[in-house]
Enzyme design. Structure first.
Site, short mmCIF file in Angstrom:
data_model
loop_
_atom_site.label_atom_id
_atom_site.label_comp_id
_atom_site.label_asym_id
_atom_site.label_seq_id
_atom_site.Cartn_x
_atom_site.Cartn_y
_atom_site.Cartn_z
CG HIS A 58 -0.23 0.04 2.53
ND1 HIS A 58 0.32 1.20 3.06
CD2 HIS A 58 0.04 -0.94 3.42
CE1 HIS A 58 0.88 0.94 4.22
NE2 HIS A 58 0.74 -0.36 4.47
CD GLU A 132 2.25 -5.66 7.68
OE1 GLU A 132 2.31 -6.86 7.36
OE2 GLU A 132 3.03 -4.79 7.25
#
Length: 495
Positions: A58, A132
């Site tokens: 990202h 994550e």
């Protein structure tokens, strides 16, 4: 013993230092790991046809900007810079006809995926295992708060993360298990070209597990904001797992050598592997130019583009193969470095020492082989003589790697920064990358390098510590002459 010879003088102002045999043969361990087995992809499902997977981290988030530990929390969003990075990635990947896009469900990743995916008509595929790494009590803390609150535990997380337990969990081990699970679903998708948008640690785990590497490789294969990594999966007969090649690692919207480059610990010691520019031999479909083959026009452009990219750094020394194409590429870099003051990149002239290293030379036999080095390593068709030459290349790469590491001083006070550029043929650089990562010769087939590309290796713990790979096969600096990040691998022996 490794032989070193002076390079042809690139300019009158170049300074040189003669390396004696003892200096060239000093051994320093650049990694604390050893891997004795050949590539193992037993956890990957078998494939019926080739598949390419592009991993993207990202863009910059609000917590990235604050230096806050995010983990799997979902309290940060993209900053304006992060949105811009995602848009750059969108343009970079615009020409690819992806068949699917898997994404982490966390807002910062999903928003990046939406920008990159653009107006494509297929829906995004959220997968919770792409979130994550779970960092439990550490999540939300600024790094100095983690040190103050958790002391030795936080220090262990920084120094020995795979064996660090937080709130009764081993985050890195859990992450590796999740990554293996993700590959089952990603590779089971019928699409031949798949985009995955996720996060730093999980993308590291996806790269490592695809190559059969364990948790010791956490924080070794970096992923910057909106950095793209490309993996090619090739079916094998008999229901075996596919072979895997990391076509490139961490191709970023920003320069990988600039001070603004994100991800990873700051390092004042760096080795940059520069693949020589194209020659007539490489343009004819062989492994690239060796021996007396000079750069062709494309190779001249590639060398100039690389020299411009490296102008962002003060290069201390250039070590090159004595073969013509490598010397020409190194000379271009040296001349631009020494003109840094005239070009407005520095306020004073730079002085670069340039040396030839015979250990970077590769056998002329490689240029006659009409197959990629990956196919040669996996062989089957390869005769005994070629096998011997490949083993010779692998053997010389050990001393060559040690000689490059020996160029980095031990003493942090000796020099604020030390940048060593090594210029040679892609085949020897594949071996050097494997040496850096303490992999076996068979792993050379697991990486790919193009003419004119660069690969960056940092040493945040000094030359006696392990090398951290910031990027491999970076070609964005070549502009219109860059190899497209999503170039098809069909009917292409060089991919």
């Amino acid at each position: 013993m490794l032989l070193l010879a002076p390079a042809p003088p690139p300019s009158a102002t170049t300074t040189r230092r003669k390396l004696d045999g003892s200096a060239a043969s000093r051994v320093r361990c650049s990694s604390v790991r050893e891997l004795d087995s050949s590539p193992s992809h037993g956890a990957l499902p078998p494939l019926q046809e080739a598949k390419r997977v592009v991993l993207v981290r990202h863009g910059q988030s609000t917590w990235n900007a604050e230096g806050r530990i995010q983990g799997s929390s979902d309290l940060s969003v993209l900053t304006p810079k992060g949105e811009s990075q995602a848009e750059t990635s969108h343009q970079m990947l615009l020409s690819d006809s992806f068949d699917a896009c898997f994404t982490s469900p966390l807002a910062r990743s999903r928003r990046t995926a939406e920008i990159i995916w653009g107006s494509r008509d297929k829906d995004l595929i959220p997968d919770s295992d792409l979130r994550e790494i779970d960092l439990y009590s550490f999540q939300g803390l600024l790094k100095h708060e983690g040190k103050e609150k958790y002391g030795d535990l936080f220090k262990q997380w920084q120094k020995n993360a795979p064996n660090c337990s937080i709130d009764g969990h081993y985050p890195v081990r859990e992450l590796w298990d999740r990554a293996q699970s993700c590959w089952e679903r990603i590779l089971a998708h019928e699409g031949k070209s798949v985009l995955v948008v996720a996060h730093n640690a999980v993308n590291q785990a996806l790269v490592a597990t695809s190559l059969g590497l364990g948790t010791d490789y956490f924080r070794t294969l970096l992923q910057s904001n909106c950095g793209a990594s490309v993996l090619d999966f090739t079916p094998q007969t008999g229901g075996r797992p596919p072979s895997v090649c990391l076509n490139r690692l961490n191709q970023t919207p920003d320069s990988p050598v600039s001070a603004e480059s994100s991800a990873g610990r700051k390092s004042s010691r760096r080795i940059i592997l520069v693949c020589q520019g194209a020659t007539q031999n490489s343009s004819e479909g062989s492994l690239g130019g060796v021996g007396y083959a000079p750069l062709n026009m494309l190779g001249v452009i590639q060398s100039q583009k690389t020299a411009e990219l490296l102008l962002d750094l003060k290069v201390n020394s250039i070590i090159c193969s004595p073969q013509v194409a490598a010397v020409d590429t190194a000379t271009a870099i040296c001349e631009v470095q020494e003109a840094a003051d005239c070009l407005g990149a520095d306020c004073v002239p730079r002085y670069v020492e340039m040396k030839n290293l015979l250990g970077l030379e590769i056998d002329d036999a490689f240029q006659t082989m009409q197959k990629s080095l990956g196919q040669i390593v996996q062989s089957g068709w390869m005769g005994g003589m070629e096998h011997i030459k490949l083993h010779t290349l692998w053997a010389q790469s050990e001393e060559a790697w040690q000689a490059l590491v020996n160029e980095l001083p031990d003493d942090d006070a000796a020099e604020s920064d030390r940048v060593v550029v090594a210029v040679g043929h892609p085949a020897i650089h594949l071996a050097l990358i494997c040496r850096c990562l303490n992999l076996t010769m068979e792993y050379m087939a697991s990486f790919h390098l193009d003419d004119g590309s660069i690969s960056v290796i940092d040493f945040p713990d000094g030359p006696k510590g392990r090398g951290v790979v910031r990027c491999t096969n970076y070609t964005a600096h070549l502009g219109r002459w860059a190899v497209p990040i999503t170039e098809t691998t069909e009917d292409n022996d060089e991919s």
